[in-house]
Design an enzyme around this catalytic site. Structure first.
Site, PDB file in Angstrom:
ATOM      1  N   CYS A 191      -6.128 -10.339  -8.525  1.00 53.97           N
ATOM      2  CA  CYS A 191      -5.498  -9.109  -8.049  1.00 53.97           C
ATOM      3  C   CYS A 191      -4.555  -9.427  -6.872  1.00 53.97           C
ATOM      4  O   CYS A 191      -3.523 -10.054  -7.074  1.00 53.97           O
ATOM      5  CB  CYS A 191      -6.546  -8.058  -7.700  1.00 53.97           C
ATOM      6  SG  CYS A 191      -5.850  -6.375  -7.648  1.00 53.97           S
ATOM      7  N   HIS A 205      -9.332  -7.688 -13.008  1.00 51.22           N
ATOM      8  CA  HIS A 205     -10.580  -8.055 -12.336  1.00 51.22           C
ATOM      9  C   HIS A 205     -11.642  -8.493 -13.341  1.00 51.22           C
ATOM     10  O   HIS A 205     -12.640  -7.786 -13.556  1.00 51.22           O
ATOM     11  CB  HIS A 205     -11.111  -6.864 -11.527  1.00 51.22           C
ATOM     12  CG  HIS A 205     -10.370  -6.595 -10.268  1.00 51.22           C
ATOM     13  ND1 HIS A 205     -10.592  -7.301  -9.106  1.00 51.22           N
ATOM     14  CD2 HIS A 205      -9.396  -5.695  -9.980  1.00 51.22           C
ATOM     15  CE1 HIS A 205      -9.796  -6.841  -8.149  1.00 51.22           C
ATOM     16  NE2 HIS A 205      -9.057  -5.873  -8.655  1.00 51.22           N
ATOM     17  N   GLU A 236     -13.770 -10.652 -12.810  1.00 50.50           N
ATOM     18  CA  GLU A 236     -14.936 -11.115 -12.048  1.00 50.50           C
ATOM     19  C   GLU A 236     -15.954 -10.012 -11.769  1.00 50.50           C
ATOM     20  O   GLU A 236     -17.075 -10.277 -11.327  1.00 50.50           O
ATOM     21  CB  GLU A 236     -14.470 -11.718 -10.711  1.00 50.50           C
ATOM     22  CG  GLU A 236     -14.261 -10.754  -9.563  1.00 50.50           C
ATOM     23  CD  GLU A 236     -13.048  -9.826  -9.698  1.00 50.50           C
ATOM     24  OE1 GLU A 236     -12.822  -9.011  -8.785  1.00 50.50           O
ATOM     25  OE2 GLU A 236     -12.329  -9.916 -10.696  1.00 50.50           O
TER      26      GLU A 236
END
Length: 242
Positions: free
Chosen positions: A90, A180, A182
């Site tokens: 990001c 994202h 993660e």
């Protein structure tokens, strides 16, 4: 044998998530540098075997308000030139793009919610293929208002209708992810509590985001952990500083 990873964190809950699980599987020790806790002297960017720059709600171009971006950009530039493994997520991806000379700017629309990536041919040949296994695209989480131009020499990996440049690599050792992958479902509530203004402006609701995260989060965690693992496994970290 443990290998140190330096994770640059802007907001405490925007952490490495399932990337940290993939790192733990491979014996990597993670050290967080929390830039939101006042002035912190920048470490030598060439010391860690891997550096990861995580997300945050500020602009990659806003060093006048957030002066820590200046040494952070310098750290990224030094690592990239040295050919050392570096990941940006990001805001981190935007900073990598800027360190490579590309423009970062407000996007035409805020992208907030769950949507699959459209992989390029290069993306399907990369570790991101785990996000599109057997033709079944895994929805990925998105939360950003800025975007960037693709840097010169970068390999474009993925896009969405709202964001052309979702992921790229540069010379194999740099991975930039606007989305994202993660995110962990069991840590997601902090996002909803911290950013109600973004949610209201995007036209969605906390209820919908919570439900979508419960629905799509476990599948993303499996796919992204495999993706991060494959990307990490291309490097022999024992050759760095040991």
């Amino acid at each position: 044998m443990k290998h140190e990873v330096l994770a640059i964190r802007h907001v405490y809950f925007e952490d490495l998530g399932n990337l940290e699980l993939a790192l733990g599987d491979r014996g990597h020790f993670v050290r967080y540098l929390d830039v939101g806790r006042g002035r912190i002297d920048a470490p030598n960017p060439l010391d860690p075997s891997l550096m990861v720059v995580l997300g945050g709600p500020i602009g990659a171009y806003d060093e006048a308000s957030y002066p820590h971006l200046v040494p952070l950009l310098s750290m990224l530039e030094k690592r990239i030139v040295a050919g050392m493994p570096t990941i940006g997520i990001c805001l981190g991806a935007q900073l990598i793009a800027r360190a490579l000379g590309a423009r970062v700017y407000p996007a035409a629309e805020r992208e907030l919610g769950w949507a699959p990536l459209a992989l390029t041919d290069a993306g399907r040949a990369s570790a991101l293929r785990h996000l599109d296994a057997d033709g079944q695209s895994t929805p990925v989480f998105h939360w950003h208002g800025d975007t960037f131009d693709l840097p010169d020499g970068a390999t474009h990996l993925a896009s969405t209708p709202a964001c052309q440049n979702q992921a790229f690599t540069w010379n194999e050792h740099v991975l930039a992810l606007q989305c994202h992958p993660e995110v962990l479902a069991d840590r997601f509530e902090s996002w909803l509590v911290a950013y109600p203004g973004d949610i209201a402006q995007s036209g969605t609701t906390a209820t919908r985001l919570r439900a979508d995260t419960a629905r799509f989060g476990p599948g993303l965690e499996r796919a992204a952990r495999a993706m991060f693992g494959e990307w990490l496994d291309q490097f022999d970290f024992r050759q760095r500083g040991e």
